[in-house]
Design a protein around this motif. Sequence first.
Motif, PDB file in Angstrom:
ATOM      1  N   ARG A   1      15.127  -9.631   8.047  1.00 10.54           N
ATOM      2  CA  ARG A   1      15.484  -9.202   6.881  1.00 10.54           C
ATOM      3  C   ARG A   1      15.152 -10.198   5.775  1.00 10.54           C
ATOM      4  O   ARG A   1      15.849 -11.410   5.936  1.00 10.54           O
ATOM      5  N   VAL A   2      14.220  -9.750   4.918  1.00 10.51           N
ATOM      6  CA  VAL A   2      13.698 -10.850   4.117  1.00 10.51           C
ATOM      7  C   VAL A   2      14.077 -10.767   2.673  1.00 10.51           C
ATOM      8  O   VAL A   2      14.080  -9.563   2.233  1.00 10.51           O
ATOM      9  N   LEU A   3      14.213 -11.694   1.838  1.00 12.71           N
ATOM     10  CA  LEU A   3      14.351 -11.502   0.423  1.00 12.71           C
ATOM     11  C   LEU A   3      13.556 -12.458  -0.288  1.00 12.71           C
ATOM     12  O   LEU A   3      13.193 -13.677  -0.008  1.00 12.71           O
ATOM     13  N   ASN A   4      13.117 -11.825  -1.362  1.00  9.85           N
ATOM     14  CA  ASN A   4      12.355 -12.626  -2.472  1.00  9.85           C
ATOM     15  C   ASN A   4      12.746 -12.206  -3.729  1.00  9.85           C
ATOM     16  O   ASN A   4      13.435 -11.519  -3.974  1.00  9.85           O
ATOM     17  N   ALA A   5      11.902 -12.566  -4.913  1.00 11.10           N
ATOM     18  CA  ALA A   5      12.336 -12.315  -6.288  1.00 11.10           C
ATOM     19  C   ALA A   5      12.248 -10.788  -6.401  1.00 11.10           C
ATOM     20  O   ALA A   5      12.876 -10.032  -7.339  1.00 11.10           O
ATOM     21  N   GLN A   6      11.339 -10.124  -5.589  1.00 17.94           N
ATOM     22  CA  GLN A   6      11.002  -8.633  -5.679  1.00 17.94           C
ATOM     23  C   GLN A   6      12.104  -7.701  -4.776  1.00 17.94           C
ATOM     24  O   GLN A   6      12.103  -6.577  -5.111  1.00 17.94           O
TER      25      GLN A   6
ATOM     26  N   MET B   1       5.675 -21.298  11.434  1.00 19.79           N
ATOM     27  CA  MET B   1       6.370 -21.134  10.229  1.00 19.79           C
ATOM     28  C   MET B   1       7.369 -22.149  10.348  1.00 19.79           C
ATOM     29  O   MET B   1       7.832 -22.384  11.136  1.00 19.79           O
ATOM     30  N   SER B   2       7.654 -22.798   8.969  1.00 21.67           N
ATOM     31  CA  SER B   2       8.628 -23.883   8.876  1.00 21.67           C
ATOM     32  C   SER B   2       9.660 -23.193   8.007  1.00 21.67           C
ATOM     33  O   SER B   2       9.448 -22.556   7.101  1.00 21.67           O
ATOM     34  N   VAL B   3      10.923 -23.640   8.190  1.00 25.50           N
ATOM     35  CA  VAL B   3      11.960 -23.373   7.340  1.00 25.50           C
ATOM     36  C   VAL B   3      12.881 -24.300   7.065  1.00 25.50           C
ATOM     37  O   VAL B   3      12.826 -25.354   7.772  1.00 25.50           O
ATOM     38  N   ARG B   4      13.869 -23.947   5.800  1.00 26.20           N
ATOM     39  CA  ARG B   4      14.776 -25.059   5.429  1.00 26.20           C
ATOM     40  C   ARG B   4      16.121 -24.551   5.093  1.00 26.20           C
ATOM     41  O   ARG B   4      15.862 -23.112   4.720  1.00 26.20           O
ATOM     42  N   ASP B   5      16.836 -24.887   5.127  1.00 23.80           N
ATOM     43  CA  ASP B   5      18.215 -24.488   4.307  1.00 23.80           C
ATOM     44  C   ASP B   5      17.912 -24.070   3.076  1.00 23.80           C
ATOM     45  O   ASP B   5      17.338 -24.691   2.338  1.00 23.80           O
ATOM     46  N   LEU B   6      18.549 -23.106   2.545  1.00 21.69           N
ATOM     47  CA  LEU B   6      18.577 -22.762   1.310  1.00 21.69           C
ATOM     48  C   LEU B   6      19.733 -23.219   0.605  1.00 21.69           C
ATOM     49  O   LEU B   6      20.922 -22.863   0.955  1.00 21.69           O
ATOM     50  N   THR B   7      19.356 -23.838  -0.475  1.00 18.64           N
ATOM     51  CA  THR B   7      20.250 -24.388  -1.406  1.00 18.64           C
ATOM     52  C   THR B   7      20.483 -23.679  -2.576  1.00 18.64           C
ATOM     53  O   THR B   7      19.796 -22.872  -2.986  1.00 18.64           O
ATOM     54  N   SER B   8      21.750 -23.775  -3.365  1.00 21.40           N
ATOM     55  CA  SER B   8      21.790 -22.918  -4.460  1.00 21.40           C
ATOM     56  C   SER B   8      20.981 -23.336  -5.751  1.00 21.40           C
ATOM     57  O   SER B   8      20.357 -22.419  -6.165  1.00 21.40           O
ATOM     58  N   SER B   9      20.284 -24.505  -5.809  1.00 28.33           N
ATOM     59  CA  SER B   9      19.490 -24.992  -6.573  1.00 28.33           C
ATOM     60  C   SER B   9      18.000 -24.244  -6.359  1.00 28.33           C
ATOM     61  O   SER B   9      17.321 -23.840  -7.216  1.00 28.33           O
ATOM     62  N   LEU B  10      17.687 -24.223  -5.064  1.00 29.81           N
ATOM     63  CA  LEU B  10      16.633 -23.607  -4.682  1.00 29.81           C
ATOM     64  C   LEU B  10      16.456 -22.185  -4.949  1.00 29.81           C
ATOM     65  O   LEU B  10      15.459 -21.323  -5.454  1.00 29.81           O
TER      66      LEU B  10
ATOM     67  N   ARG C   1       5.380 -18.322   1.954  1.00 28.18           N
ATOM     68  CA  ARG C   1       6.192 -19.400   1.536  1.00 28.18           C
ATOM     69  C   ARG C   1       7.193 -18.885   0.100  1.00 28.18           C
ATOM     70  O   ARG C   1       6.733 -18.125  -0.644  1.00 28.18           O
ATOM     71  N   GLY C   2       8.477 -19.470   0.250  1.00 22.67           N
ATOM     72  CA  GLY C   2       9.197 -18.837  -0.615  1.00 22.67           C
ATOM     73  C   GLY C   2       9.992 -17.512  -0.588  1.00 22.67           C
ATOM     74  O   GLY C   2      11.272 -17.274  -0.891  1.00 22.67           O
ATOM     75  N   ASP C   3       9.823 -17.031   0.720  1.00 22.92           N
ATOM     76  CA  ASP C   3      10.610 -15.835   1.226  1.00 22.92           C
ATOM     77  C   ASP C   3      11.907 -16.539   1.772  1.00 22.92           C
ATOM     78  O   ASP C   3      11.579 -17.632   2.499  1.00 22.92           O
ATOM     79  N   VAL C   4      13.095 -15.739   1.743  1.00 21.90           N
ATOM     80  CA  VAL C   4      14.180 -16.127   2.437  1.00 21.90           C
ATOM     81  C   VAL C   4      14.802 -15.177   3.602  1.00 21.90           C
ATOM     82  O   VAL C   4      14.687 -14.040   3.212  1.00 21.90           O
ATOM     83  N   ILE C   5      14.614 -15.658   4.650  1.00 12.43           N
ATOM     84  CA  ILE C   5      15.386 -14.927   5.973  1.00 12.43           C
ATOM     85  C   ILE C   5      16.884 -14.908   5.828  1.00 12.43           C
ATOM     86  O   ILE C   5      17.422 -16.025   5.836  1.00 12.43           O
ATOM     87  N   VAL C   6      17.363 -13.636   5.639  1.00 15.22           N
ATOM     88  CA  VAL C   6      18.641 -13.680   5.635  1.00 15.22           C
ATOM     89  C   VAL C   6      19.511 -13.271   6.991  1.00 15.22           C
ATOM     90  O   VAL C   6      20.665 -13.109   7.259  1.00 15.22           O
TER      91      VAL C   6
ATOM     92  N   LEU D   1      14.968 -20.796   3.730  1.00 11.94           N
ATOM     93  CA  LEU D   1      13.881 -20.691   3.010  1.00 11.94           C
ATOM     94  C   LEU D   1      12.468 -20.975   3.886  1.00 11.94           C
ATOM     95  O   LEU D   1      12.333 -21.878   4.435  1.00 11.94           O
ATOM     96  N   ILE D   2      11.527 -19.973   3.693  1.00 16.77           N
ATOM     97  CA  ILE D   2      10.120 -20.300   4.550  1.00 16.77           C
ATOM     98  C   ILE D   2       9.479 -21.314   3.541  1.00 16.77           C
ATOM     99  O   ILE D   2       9.216 -20.958   2.404  1.00 16.77           O
ATOM    100  N   THR D   3       9.128 -22.416   3.972  1.00 13.61           N
ATOM    101  CA  THR D   3       8.359 -23.524   3.445  1.00 13.61           C
ATOM    102  C   THR D   3       7.230 -23.726   3.685  1.00 13.61           C
ATOM    103  O   THR D   3       6.151 -24.141   3.094  1.00 13.61           O
ATOM    104  N   GLU D   4       6.521 -22.900   4.820  1.00  8.42           N
ATOM    105  CA  GLU D   4       5.211 -22.902   5.506  1.00  8.42           C
ATOM    106  C   GLU D   4       4.883 -21.895   6.327  1.00  8.42           C
ATOM    107  O   GLU D   4       5.651 -21.641   7.220  1.00  8.42           O
ATOM    108  N   VAL D   5       3.715 -21.341   6.094  1.00 12.81           N
ATOM    109  CA  VAL D   5       3.250 -20.140   7.112  1.00 12.81           C
ATOM    110  C   VAL D   5       1.795 -20.470   7.366  1.00 12.81           C
ATOM    111  O   VAL D   5       0.729 -20.647   6.586  1.00 12.81           O
TER     112      VAL D   5
END
Length: 91
Positions: free
Chosen positions: A75-80, A1-10, A41-46, A24-28
Amino acid sequence: MSVRDLTSSLADQLQLPRGTRGVLITEVEPGEPADEAQLRRGDVIVSVNGETVESVDEFEQAVTGFETGDRIRLRVLNAQGYRIVVLRLKD
């Protein structure tokens, strides 16, 4: 799994609540523990095991020291919305 910092625009692109912090998860990788835990991909680990993570550095520190067979609660967040995911580490 690859992650990157979540920016406000993302966060805006992903339709997340304003002020969301995390990584932000960028690759699984298929077949890996993150894939088996249904992280996408697109899930956010908080948070990791109840500890808030707001950057890749904090995430890496939070997961350091775990060994094969250990379980990590994310604990993970996405649009749902939010969900709890248990990640079991493998070799």
